[in-house]
Design a protein around this motif. Sequence first.
Motif, PDB file in Angstrom:
ATOM      1  N   THR A 116       0.841  -1.196   0.000  1.00  0.00           N
ATOM      2  CA  THR A 116       0.000   0.000   0.000  1.00  0.00           C
ATOM      3  C   THR A 116       0.873   1.242   0.000  1.00  0.00           C
ATOM      4  O   THR A 116       1.983   1.239   0.526  1.00  0.00           O
ATOM      5  N   ASN A 117       0.334   2.303  -0.603  1.00  0.00           N
ATOM      6  CA  ASN A 117       1.079   3.564  -0.594  1.00  0.00           C
ATOM      7  C   ASN A 117       0.742   4.371   0.658  1.00  0.00           C
ATOM      8  O   ASN A 117      -0.051   3.941   1.508  1.00  0.00           O
ATOM      9  N   GLN A 118       1.323   5.536   0.770  1.00  0.00           N
ATOM     10  CA  GLN A 118       1.156   6.382   1.954  1.00  0.00           C
ATOM     11  C   GLN A 118      -0.282   6.865   2.136  1.00  0.00           C
ATOM     12  O   GLN A 118      -0.656   7.306   3.223  1.00  0.00           O
ATOM     13  N   ASN A 119      -1.100   6.737   1.111  1.00  0.00           N
ATOM     14  CA  ASN A 119      -2.516   7.125   1.210  1.00  0.00           C
ATOM     15  C   ASN A 119      -3.413   5.950   1.579  1.00  0.00           C
ATOM     16  O   ASN A 119      -4.632   6.092   1.623  1.00  0.00           O
ATOM     17  N   GLY A 120      -2.798   4.775   1.803  1.00  0.00           N
ATOM     18  CA  GLY A 120      -3.561   3.591   2.158  1.00  0.00           C
ATOM     19  C   GLY A 120      -4.144   2.853   0.968  1.00  0.00           C
ATOM     20  O   GLY A 120      -4.933   1.928   1.140  1.00  0.00           O
ATOM     21  N   ASN A 121      -3.761   3.235  -0.239  1.00  0.00           N
ATOM     22  CA  ASN A 121      -4.264   2.571  -1.452  1.00  0.00           C
ATOM     23  C   ASN A 121      -3.370   1.393  -1.814  1.00  0.00           C
ATOM     24  O   ASN A 121      -2.142   1.518  -1.853  1.00  0.00           O
ATOM     25  N   ASP A 122      -3.991   0.246  -2.099  1.00  0.00           N
ATOM     26  CA  ASP A 122      -3.224  -0.912  -2.540  1.00  0.00           C
ATOM     27  C   ASP A 122      -2.644  -0.645  -3.916  1.00  0.00           C
ATOM     28  O   ASP A 122      -3.346  -0.202  -4.821  1.00  0.00           O
TER      29      ASP A 122
END
Length: 147
Positions: A116-122
């Motif tokens: 996941t990225n820093q925005n919580g998106n997989d």
Amino acid sequence: MTKLVALQVGHSLEEIQLPPVSRLDLIQYAGASGDYNPIHTIEEEAKKAGLPGIIAHGMWTMGNLAKLFTPYVQQGFIQDYSVRFKGMVFLGDVITLHATLTEKTDGHLRFRVAATNQNGNDVIQGEVVVALYDREDRTSFTEEETP
């Protein structure tokens, strides 16, 4: 460190947070992999291709995801590894790696994995099957035997 065999379904491995993705990471990966597509290293080329900027190689992210299992190399090995790329990874992104045990059978552990990225998106979702070494017929070194 937890023994893999002691994990129960629903338990997770310790997450790993990678440092922010750098251009140097991607240049080094391009050299190691032979993937010199300029969308991974040159801003202008990425924009010409319709991207907002440089994107990481999908396989760079996938390779990093396997780091979750590195501490367990003496307990077993990755027997199967499959992923779906869900989103792009950009310069400066901070990627967190996750693995949760979903199935435990005799000698095999199945994990749901994600990056996941820093925005919580997989950016990646997938599955890893770990084959545990047979305790009687082990082919790896134990800690005492490591040269």
